[in-house]
Design an enzyme around this catalytic site. Structure first.
Site, PDB file in Angstrom:
ATOM      1  N   ASN A  75      -0.667  -4.528  -3.223  1.00  0.00           N
ATOM      2  CA  ASN A  75      -1.852  -3.703  -2.994  1.00  0.00           C
ATOM      3  C   ASN A  75      -1.534  -2.228  -3.228  1.00  0.00           C
ATOM      4  O   ASN A  75      -1.847  -1.359  -2.418  1.00  0.00           O
ATOM      5  CB  ASN A  75      -2.401  -3.926  -1.589  1.00  0.00           C
ATOM      6  CG  ASN A  75      -2.712  -5.395  -1.315  1.00  0.00           C
ATOM      7  OD1 ASN A  75      -1.833  -6.125  -0.852  1.00  0.00           O
ATOM      8  ND2 ASN A  75      -3.929  -5.811  -1.607  1.00  0.00           N
ATOM      9  N   HIS A 135      -7.525  -6.039   0.934  1.00  0.00           N
ATOM     10  CA  HIS A 135      -6.362  -5.170   1.087  1.00  0.00           C
ATOM     11  C   HIS A 135      -5.279  -5.753   2.001  1.00  0.00           C
ATOM     12  O   HIS A 135      -4.094  -5.611   1.715  1.00  0.00           O
ATOM     13  CB  HIS A 135      -6.796  -3.802   1.607  1.00  0.00           C
ATOM     14  CG  HIS A 135      -5.732  -2.755   1.490  1.00  0.00           C
ATOM     15  ND1 HIS A 135      -5.240  -2.333   0.267  1.00  0.00           N
ATOM     16  CD2 HIS A 135      -5.050  -2.058   2.426  1.00  0.00           C
ATOM     17  CE1 HIS A 135      -4.314  -1.412   0.457  1.00  0.00           C
ATOM     18  NE2 HIS A 135      -4.170  -1.235   1.770  1.00  0.00           N
ATOM     19  N   SER A 194       0.843  -1.202   0.000  1.00  0.00           N
ATOM     20  CA  SER A 194       0.000   0.000   0.000  1.00  0.00           C
ATOM     21  C   SER A 194       0.882   1.258   0.000  1.00  0.00           C
ATOM     22  O   SER A 194       1.606   1.491  -0.955  1.00  0.00           O
ATOM     23  CB  SER A 194      -0.959  -0.055   1.184  1.00  0.00           C
ATOM     24  OG  SER A 194      -1.985   0.901   1.072  1.00  0.00           O
TER      25      SER A 194
END
Length: 287
Positions: A120, A245, A96
């Site tokens: 992600n 996620h 992320s």
């Protein structure tokens, strides 16, 4: 206890931990998390790799980022850590926000990056996605940090959280409650505005790259990973079925296997021929 690292310049300290021996792998967590979120990957990869985890700026036991810090500042934190460890180069893996840092590091310091993996990762959000993430960043100021934790868990795990994911969701909620509100807010604002910063540079990514995401990660979507994979010259794209996620916690075996396969690939760019790359990129969901 994580070791404390006095780093150079404006970064007084970074908390870090090193486990195992072998070709080095550095894992960079996402916004709101801490180095401990990588434990399933540390346990597996450290069997034959030197694995380093650390708290990014504003998280865990590391120092706060400056107001208005950029991705370059977060990448510099990693470079300083590697300097301290006497590490010339490593495999860089980010999740992320950590994926944005990993790509920034790889693009600006290719000589120090053996391979790069973006898990992600966000890329070129739609106008609707951009408005939503900017609204979440604004809510940190208007509503307070605590009010955002519940919606974050819902977004990452589903509503209601499936029973088999409850332990992972509780772990993540605990990390969110312990993160510095100031560090979280400063980092999240950067995360919310950085989804397109690498678009023009991805074609110059010199080393093998893995773009790995979950089938049901709406905000770090398969389409985003495919788009990055099409731009990066030596890319492999993989999408994990049924994952969202926080797949490194909810699907650790699948994530570990994908990382192991990628880390075993030769770093000779000739290995990544266009035909095999396109086959991977167009595989919407990998088994």
């Amino acid at each position: 206890m994580p070791e404390r690292l006095p780093v150079k310049g404006t970064l007084p300290q970074t908390a870090w931990r090193r486990t195992g021996q072998g070709e080095p792998v550095i894992l960079i967590h996402g916004v709101g998390m801490a180095q401990s979120v990588w434990q399933p990957q540390v346990d597996d990869l450290s069997r034959d790799h030197e694995v380093i985890v650390y708290d990014m700026l504003g998280h865990g036991d590391s120092t706060l980022p400056a107001e208005g810090a950029t991705l370059a500042d977060y990448a510099a934190q990693l470079a300083d850590l590697m300097d301290h460890l006497g590490m010339a180069a490593a495999n860089i893996v980010g999740h992320s926000m950590g994926a944005l840092i990993a790509l920034e590091f790889a693009l600006t310091r290719p000589e120090r990056t053996l391979r790069v993996a973006a898990l992600n990762a966000v890329f070129q959000r739609t106008p609707e996605q951009r408005a939503a993430v900017q609204a979440r960043a604004q809510a940190l100021t208007q509503s307070g940090f605590a009010a955002t934790i519940g919606p974050t868990i819902d977004r990452w795990f589903g509503t209601p959280v499936p029973p088999d994911l409850r332990n992972a969701a509780d772990l993540v909620a605990g990390l969110l409650t312990r993160v510095s509100p100031t560090g979280y807010a400063r980092t999240y604002r950067l995360f919310a505005s950085s989804d397109a910063v690498h678009a023009s540079r991805l074609p110059t990514l010199a080393m093998p790259a893995l773009f790995l995401t979950g089938e049901f990660d709406a905000n770090s979507s398969p389409a985003m990973s495919h788009a990055m994979g099409q731009l990066a010259p030596n890319a492999v794209v993989k999408v994990l079925p049924d994952a969202r996620h926080m797949m490194n916690l909810t699907h650790p075996g699948d994530v570990n296997a994908a990382l192991r396969t990628f880390l075993a690939m030769p770093r000779d760019v000739e290995y990544f021929d266009i035909e095999s790359k396109n086959q991977e990129v167009h595989d919407d969901v990998s088994p």
